[in-house]
Design an enzyme around this catalytic site. Structure first.
Site, PDB file in Angstrom:
ATOM      1  N   THR A 157      -2.965   9.287   6.017  1.00 57.55           N
ATOM      2  CA  THR A 157      -1.855   8.344   6.141  1.00 57.55           C
ATOM      3  C   THR A 157      -2.253   7.155   7.020  1.00 57.55           C
ATOM      4  O   THR A 157      -1.824   6.022   6.777  1.00 57.55           O
ATOM      5  CB  THR A 157      -0.596   9.036   6.694  1.00 57.55           C
ATOM      6  OG1 THR A 157      -0.914   9.683   7.922  1.00 57.55           O
ATOM      7  CG2 THR A 157      -0.059  10.056   5.709  1.00 57.55           C
TER       8      THR A 157
ATOM      9  N   GLY B 117       0.486   1.043  12.042  1.00 56.41           N
ATOM     10  CA  GLY B 117       1.238   0.401  10.956  1.00 56.41           C
ATOM     11  C   GLY B 117       0.970  -1.079  10.812  1.00 56.41           C
ATOM     12  O   GLY B 117       1.029  -1.622   9.711  1.00 56.41           O
ATOM     13  N   GLU B 118       0.692  -1.743  11.908  1.00 57.73           N
ATOM     14  CA  GLU B 118       0.577  -3.200  11.860  1.00 57.73           C
ATOM     15  C   GLU B 118      -0.811  -3.736  12.178  1.00 57.73           C
ATOM     16  O   GLU B 118      -1.172  -4.834  11.763  1.00 57.73           O
ATOM     17  CB  GLU B 118       1.634  -3.806  12.809  1.00 57.73           C
ATOM     18  CG  GLU B 118       3.012  -3.589  12.212  1.00 57.73           C
ATOM     19  CD  GLU B 118       4.159  -3.732  13.185  1.00 57.73           C
ATOM     20  OE1 GLU B 118       4.699  -4.829  13.279  1.00 57.73           O
ATOM     21  OE2 GLU B 118       4.518  -2.729  13.830  1.00 57.73           O
TER      22      GLU B 118
ATOM     23  N   ASN C  48      -3.207  11.871  11.227  1.00 52.72           N
ATOM     24  CA  ASN C  48      -3.581  12.251   9.866  1.00 52.72           C
ATOM     25  C   ASN C  48      -4.425  11.116   9.303  1.00 52.72           C
ATOM     26  O   ASN C  48      -3.922  10.032   9.051  1.00 52.72           O
ATOM     27  CB  ASN C  48      -2.305  12.449   9.035  1.00 52.72           C
ATOM     28  CG  ASN C  48      -2.601  12.851   7.597  1.00 52.72           C
ATOM     29  OD1 ASN C  48      -3.687  12.603   7.069  1.00 52.72           O
ATOM     30  ND2 ASN C  48      -1.630  13.470   6.963  1.00 52.72           N
TER      31      ASN C  48
ATOM     32  N   ILE D  48      -5.571   9.898  15.984  1.00 50.97           N
ATOM     33  CA  ILE D  48      -5.128   9.728  14.600  1.00 50.97           C
ATOM     34  C   ILE D  48      -4.517  11.057  14.155  1.00 50.97           C
ATOM     35  O   ILE D  48      -5.199  12.075  14.096  1.00 50.97           O
ATOM     36  CB  ILE D  48      -6.324   9.319  13.705  1.00 50.97           C
ATOM     37  CG1 ILE D  48      -6.895   7.958  14.147  1.00 50.97           C
ATOM     38  CG2 ILE D  48      -5.922   9.293  12.231  1.00 50.97           C
ATOM     39  CD1 ILE D  48      -5.937   6.785  14.105  1.00 50.97           C
TER      40      ILE D  48
ATOM     41  N   GLY E  22       7.357   4.682   4.344  1.00 50.96           N
ATOM     42  CA  GLY E  22       6.112   4.678   3.582  1.00 50.96           C
ATOM     43  C   GLY E  22       4.921   4.987   4.463  1.00 50.96           C
ATOM     44  O   GLY E  22       3.786   5.078   3.990  1.00 50.96           O
ATOM     45  N   THR E  23       5.174   5.173   5.737  1.00 50.43           N
ATOM     46  CA  THR E  23       4.094   5.330   6.704  1.00 50.43           C
ATOM     47  C   THR E  23       3.547   6.747   6.759  1.00 50.43           C
ATOM     48  O   THR E  23       2.425   6.961   7.187  1.00 50.43           O
ATOM     49  CB  THR E  23       4.630   4.964   8.094  1.00 50.43           C
ATOM     50  OG1 THR E  23       5.910   5.599   8.249  1.00 50.43           O
ATOM     51  CG2 THR E  23       4.828   3.470   8.228  1.00 50.43           C
TER      52      THR E  23
HETATM   53 MO1  MOS Z   1       8.012  -4.012  11.854  1.00 46.29          MO
HETATM   54  S1  MOS Z   1       7.613  -6.006  11.512  1.00 46.29           S
HETATM   55  O1  MOS Z   1       7.926  -3.895  13.519  1.00 46.29           O
HETATM   56  O2  MOS Z   1       9.553  -3.729  11.272  1.00 46.29           O
END
Ligand code: MOS
Length: 767
Positions: free
Chosen positions: A656, A726-727, A653, A651, A469-470
């Protein structure tokens, strides 16, 4: 490898290449894969959390029409071998093999798998399968009788000591000494957990949405005593993961075993409720934080003790002290993480696993310190800014935390905040502003890929990584187009299949760095091959030029002189018209990795930041602000505005990336105000295992949301200069929201989530 130069579509706002497939339903997720003649499996979970299965009476279950097979410990046993947990170099969430014995380690542990002609028949038979138990008293959570402390087996450091904490703490002008708590939280990806297994002779194919087809392939081979070559795993589209699909659950091998025994494919889709116990979760934590500062707010001493729940069978710890001890300048540090064993399933990863609970504690304590000192919370963080992490004194490859605070506070309007607690109102609503720092390591792992360039200018990128989904399909399309000088429409990206070159676990915000680097490397190899042949071709436009100077651009091989030839011609020359193929691996420099046990065989590794003792450490940073409103009569808490500014290197994109950072902020707010799994302390069972009772933020809960990407160039972090997003966006919001609630009400909530009502109202009436 050297820094990767880009010229084209990198950094531009490109819509997702898989967007149309996803919204029109043509994207196939795990259970969407149709296999002819499949039987259906249904899991039966344990009623008790500790003890043994005494007896299983199958009479009623066998009588349900359509029942084909019932797996229990009596007919599985050693047919599925144990494998180690992922953090210890294996592939599993737990070291306990499924249906290995009659022993029960946690509630809803699989005690049987019923397989039938239909899902309904399997479910009906599982319901009447009569299992009796010899139950023992379970220990449910951190402070339950019988819960025992154990040395943590962690991804990171479990002990950090610098200087003389106790001495400095005792001597300091201003101190804060507080305890914080975070609850268990459960993954609820949109796509339910599932497995489809089919055999063709001795070869097994498994369709299961995962974050590592490679790990599942090797884990299944180990469990079922096969060669990895006999196992193929596919995961082309993933409906949410965030850690829940990293380690293998116990069900996958059982589904494969059932398919082998029945001689036909078997499909399992677990229910939402079963998902709470089948997979890993974010464990509950406790923290003791002590901070000491001089009158100007400069930190003199920092101590962070963390207690994390784990299972009886595995010591899984996150040890977020690695982050909290490296955030601010401080000469005296003392930190430690311990595990507490209870009768629960083994916990695991959930979006920013270490940072979310540990940064809640530290960043709440920093706000408390700011109040003690009478210093603005943003200013306090600036006074403790450092470009060297204080544990080993290593520099950050880049760190733009101050720029993030400046950008976010300006966009938020922090300057209009009246620092007096309870001073800001809007009718019946008390208004609070809070902020906190976010940080997340910039990780990279070894990876392999194949890039193919055909004579018609079409390119294919193949790697066994995953788009969870990233946006990986999209950015790899951009990257290959950029590096090969072809339009994006001519690039095809293939992911999520063990028949493709092996890729690492899609986790730790590391995928753009890991996969992007290896794909760029493959493209450069192709450029080199084409250029080398072109300069040697007598009569060619580029004959005799320096191959190193030639670039792929606009569908041509171009020299600085302007001389050029069409790509088709260049490719055609190489293998007499055949495609040019680059099979490439990339092994990032750096040892010892901080997630040491994850840097293991078969391309599953993940390297965090620092490597050699004096190497720079790699982190992304952010500043997160929240405005909350607390109703003065009901204690209702609403997030009104969220503003985050993040600096995470290049970055690829903005579309996303924004989506990742915005989604992270929504989850962070959801975590602060809503999300908690309730545990029945007598039975050690979950009391709210569904989306009716386990609350997550819905659209109506999402307030005004601003995501700012602060520009940052980092030439040291990795060849692409990306840190991963992502995190990062989830990390700071628990504390930012709690700090805003304090500013609104004067009530300091040190235990998440921040509940509507009682506690706040009690605090409000006291005030
Ligand atoms: Mo993610 S919590 O590093 O799968």
């Amino acid at each position: 490898m050297d820094r990767i130069e880009t010229a084209g579509v990198i950094g531009t706002d490109v819509p997702r290449v898989d967007g149309v497939a996803k919204v029109t339903g043509s994207a196939r997720y795990g259970a969407d894969h149709r296999v002819d003649g499949a039987a259906w499996a249904y899991l039966k979970g344990s009623d008790i959390a500790k003890g043994r299965v005494r007896d299983i009476d199958q009479t009623a279950a066998r009588a349900v029409p359509g029942v084909l097979e019932i797996l229990t410990h009596r007919n599985v046993g050693s047919a599925v071998r144990p494998d180690k947990p992922l953090v210890e170099g294996g592939h599993m969430a737990s070291s306990v093999a499924p249906l290995y014995s009659d022993k029960i380690y946690h509630a809803e542990q699989i005690v049987a798998v019923v397989v039938a002609e239909t899902f309904e028949a399997a479910r009906a038979a599982a319901a009447v399968l009569a299992v009796t138990y010899d139950a023992e008293e379970p220990s449910a959570t951190l402070d339950s009788p019988g819960a025992t402390e154990a040395k943590a087996h962690a991804m990171g450091e479990t002990n950090i000591s610098v200087g003389h904490f106790e001495k400095a703490f005792a001597a300091a002008a201003v101190t804060v000494d507080r305890q914080y708590e975070t609850p268990p939280q459960h993954h609820n990806p949109m796509e339910l957990f599932q497995t489809t297994a089919a055999w063709d002779g001795d070869h097994l194919t498994v369709w299961e949405s995962s974050q590592s087809v490679t790990a599942y392939q090797h884990g299944l081979a180990k469990q079922l005593d096969l060669s990895p070559k006999q196992v193929r795993v596919l995961s082309k589209f993933v409906g949410g993961a965030f850690g829940s699909r990293g380690e293998m659950a116990q069900s996958t091998a059982l589904v494969a075993l059932a398919a082998r025994r029945l001689g036909r494919p078997v499909k399992l889709v677990v229910t939402r409720r079963q998902g709470f116990s089948l997979r890993t979760f974010r464990a509950e934590t406790r923290h003791h934080v002590r901070l000491a500062a001089d009158r100007d707010g400069r930190l003199q001493a920092l101590s962070h003790r963390g207690w994390e729940l784990t299972s009886r069978t595995d010591r899984f710890a996150l040890a977020g002290i690695e982050a909290t001890c490296r955030l601010y300048a401080c000469p005296n540090i003392d930190a430690k993480t311990v595990n507490v064993e209870a009768d629960r399933q083994t916990p695991g990863f959930m979006r920013a696993p270490p940072e979310v609970p540990y940064m809640f504690a530290l960043e709440s304590a920093m706000d408390e310190l700011a109040c003690e000192l009478g210093i603005d919370p943003v200013e306090l963080r600036k006074r403790n800014e450092t470009q060297h992490e204080p544990v080993n004194g290593r520099p950050f490859t880049s760190r733009s935390l101050v720029q993030c605070f400046d950008a976010a506070s300006a966009a938020f309007g922090w300057a209009s905040r009246d620092p007096r607690v309870g001073s800001m109102r809007d009718g019946d609503w008390l208004v609070g502003y809070g902020c906190a720092t976010a940080m997340y390591p910039a990780q990279i792992a070894p990876a392999t890929c194949r890039v193919t360039l055909a004579a018609d200018g079409r390119a294919t990128v193949e790697t066994g990584s995953h788009d969870i989904g990233t946006g990986l399909y999209t950015i790899l399309t951009q990257l290959a187009a950029d590096q090969l000088g072809v339009p994006m429409s001519q690039v095809t990206v293939l992911l999520g299949d063990t028949d493709l070159p092996a890729a690492p676990l899609t986790a730790g915000s590391s995928t753009t760095a890991s996969i992007g680097t290896v794909v760029a490397k493959a493209c450069q190899e192709i450029r080199g091959t084409l250029a080398g042949a072109a300069v040697k071709a007598t009569g060619g436009q580029l004959h005799g030029l320096d191959a190193g100077d030639l670039k792929l651009s606009g569908g041509r091989l171009v020299a600085p002189t302007g001389a050029a030839e069409p790509l088709t011609q260049a490719v055609h020359r190489v293998h007499g018209g055949g495609p040019v193929v680059a099979d490439v691996s990339n092994n990032p420099a750096g040892a010892p990795p901080v997630i040491g046990p994850m840097l293991i065989r078969r391309g599953l590794g993940l390297i965090v930041s620092g490597s050699k003792p004096h190497d720079a450490v790699r982190y992304a940073f952010g500043a997160q602000f929240a405005e909350v409103r607390v109703h003065r009569d009901t204690g209702e808490v609403r997030a009104a505005r969220l503003v985050g500014a993040f600096a995470a290197g290049r970055i690829m994109n903005p579309r996303t990336a924004r989506s990742q950072l915005s989604g992270g902020q929504v989850w962070g707010m959801s975590s602060a105000l809503l999300e908690a799994t309730e545990i029945d302390r007598r039975s050690a069972r979950y009391a709210n295992p569904d989306l009716a009772e386990y609350h997550v933020a819905v659209a109506a809960d999402v307030p005004s949301l601003t995501t700012i990407m602060v520009s940052e160039e980092d030439h040291l972090v990795n060849p692409l200069g990306v840190k991963g997003v992502g995190e990062l966006g989830v990390v700071g919001l628990n504390a930012a929201v709690a700090n805003a609630v304090f500013h609104a009400t004067g009530v300091r909530v040190r235990k998440l989530p921040i509940r509507v009502g009682a506690e706040l109202l009690a605090g409000l009436s006291r005030g």
